[in-house]
Design a protein around this motif. Structure first.
Motif, short mmCIF file in Angstrom:
data_model
loop_
_atom_site.label_atom_id
_atom_site.label_comp_id
_atom_site.label_asym_id
_atom_site.label_seq_id
_atom_site.Cartn_x
_atom_site.Cartn_y
_atom_site.Cartn_z
N ILE A 285 35.82 38.40 38.81
CA ILE A 285 36.81 38.88 39.80
C ILE A 285 36.70 40.39 39.94
N LYS A 286 36.56 41.08 38.82
CA LYS A 286 36.43 42.55 38.86
C LYS A 286 35.19 42.96 39.66
N LYS A 287 34.09 42.23 39.46
CA LYS A 287 32.86 42.54 40.19
C LYS A 287 33.04 42.30 41.69
N ILE A 288 33.71 41.19 42.04
CA ILE A 288 33.97 40.90 43.46
C ILE A 288 34.86 41.98 44.06
N ARG A 289 35.86 42.42 43.30
CA ARG A 289 36.76 43.48 43.78
C ARG A 289 35.98 44.77 44.00
N GLU A 290 35.09 45.08 43.07
CA GLU A 290 34.30 46.30 43.16
C GLU A 290 33.43 46.28 44.41
N GLU A 291 32.76 45.13 44.68
CA GLU A 291 31.93 45.00 45.87
C GLU A 291 32.77 45.04 47.14
#
Length: 325
Positions: free
Chosen positions: A314-320
């Motif tokens: 989720i953090k990676k998706i938010r970052e992207e």
């Protein structure tokens, strides 16, 4: 490219002089008006033997090669002792050829590194003044920021909507290329662009249809491959008569293979595999849900609890999402 073999005492004298490191370093500091010259690691300065470059036409030149370290970078100095009495208009080309050989030899020793900088120097003492440009490349002032950095066009990161809006042959192919590893998505995109493909000139249609068949060919049964080869030959020779029917038939071929692979439970289906495609489809759906929740302002912990998606993902998706929104 023939050059006279240097034979006079003048050339030999300078070649011998430059073999002394302190002489060469003083030469650099006295004649190269650049701030970085004073940052060269004097201890790293190394006279490079002529055998470093094994090439017939270079052996005919009077030259000196030095290697040094500037911070964490190798740097080469290529000094050409020019024996001719007048300025040689081919000098930029000659220098670039020699530089290319130095790069080639360096990369043979250190294959995983980027090309090192090479500083070309011409030592000239002819009768007439030097009257040709010292630039090796045309248009350097315009393209200096691009000539020594390659421009990356990552197909996977191109925006679908922008590609569709252009409606030219290349954009259509790139739009489809992005989904070539997922049969369902590829077929759906092919339906979307079929109307635009039909409007392409016949010469471009031939290119598109040939490309499409070559994409499909590895994914079909062996008995169908010969049909595709025949179609390719016919397209190259005669073009495409009914584009709509052609695209429809290709869609059928892809869907037929997709269905067979799914029914047989093949691990490898359309190029990367049906199972992988299904898993990616699930992941894309999860990512789409996560992005929608992010848009609505929910925090990562709530999204993880609501969707079952791991918090790190989720953090990676938010970052992207933050990066490209």
């Amino acid at each position: 490219m023939e050059q006279k073999v240097p034979h006079n005492q003048y050339d030999l004298t300078f070649k011998r002089l430059f073999q002394f490191k302190e002489v060469f370093l003083n030469f650099l500091r006295s004649n190269i008006n650049r701030e970085w010259v004073n940052r060269i690691d004097a201890e790293s300065l190394e006279f490079v033997d002529r055998s470093f470059i094994k090439d017939e036409f270079v052996e005919k030149e009077a030259d000196v090669i030095y290697r040094a370290r500037l911070e964490d970078t190798d740097i080469y100095f290529y000094v050409l002792i020019e024996p001719q009495s007048t300025a040689d208009k081919s000098m930029p080309r000659r220098l670039f050829e020699y530089m290319s050989l130095v790069w080639k030899r360096h990369m043979e020793e250190k294959a995983d590194e980027l090309f090192p900088p090479i500083i070309p120097i011409v030592l000239y003492n002819g009768r007439s003044s030097w009257n040709i440009p010292t630039q090796i490349f045309k248009g350097f002032d315009i393209f200096k920021d691009d000539m020594f950095n390659y421009i990356l066009v990552d197909v996977n990161r191109l925006d679908d909507e922008r590609l569709k809006s252009r409606l030219d042959l290349l954009s259509i192919i790139l739009y489809l290329e992005k989904s070539r590893r997922n049969a369902e998505e590829f077929v759906e995109k092919l339906r979307e662009v079929s109307e635009y493909v039909c409007k392409l000139p016949q010469s471009q249609l031939k290119v598109f249809c040939s490309w499409l068949l070559r994409i499909v060919k590895p994914q079909v049964r062996e008995e169908i491959e010969s049909r595709i080869d025949e179609l390719l030959k016919k397209i190259e020779a005669e073009g495409v008569e009914d584009v709509g029917e052609f695209i429809f038939n290709v869609q059928q071929l892809i869907q037929e293979y997709y269905k067979e692979a799914e029914e047989k439970g093949k691990e490898k289906g359309y190029e990367e595999g049906i199972q992988e495609g299904i898993q990616k489809g699930i992941q894309r759906k999860e990512e789409e849900i996560v992005r929608r929740l992010i848009q609505k302002g929910f925090d990562d912990n709530f999204i993880a609890e609501a969707t079952g998606v791991e918090i790190e993902r989720i953090k990676k998706i938010r970052e992207e999402y933050t990066k490209y929104s």
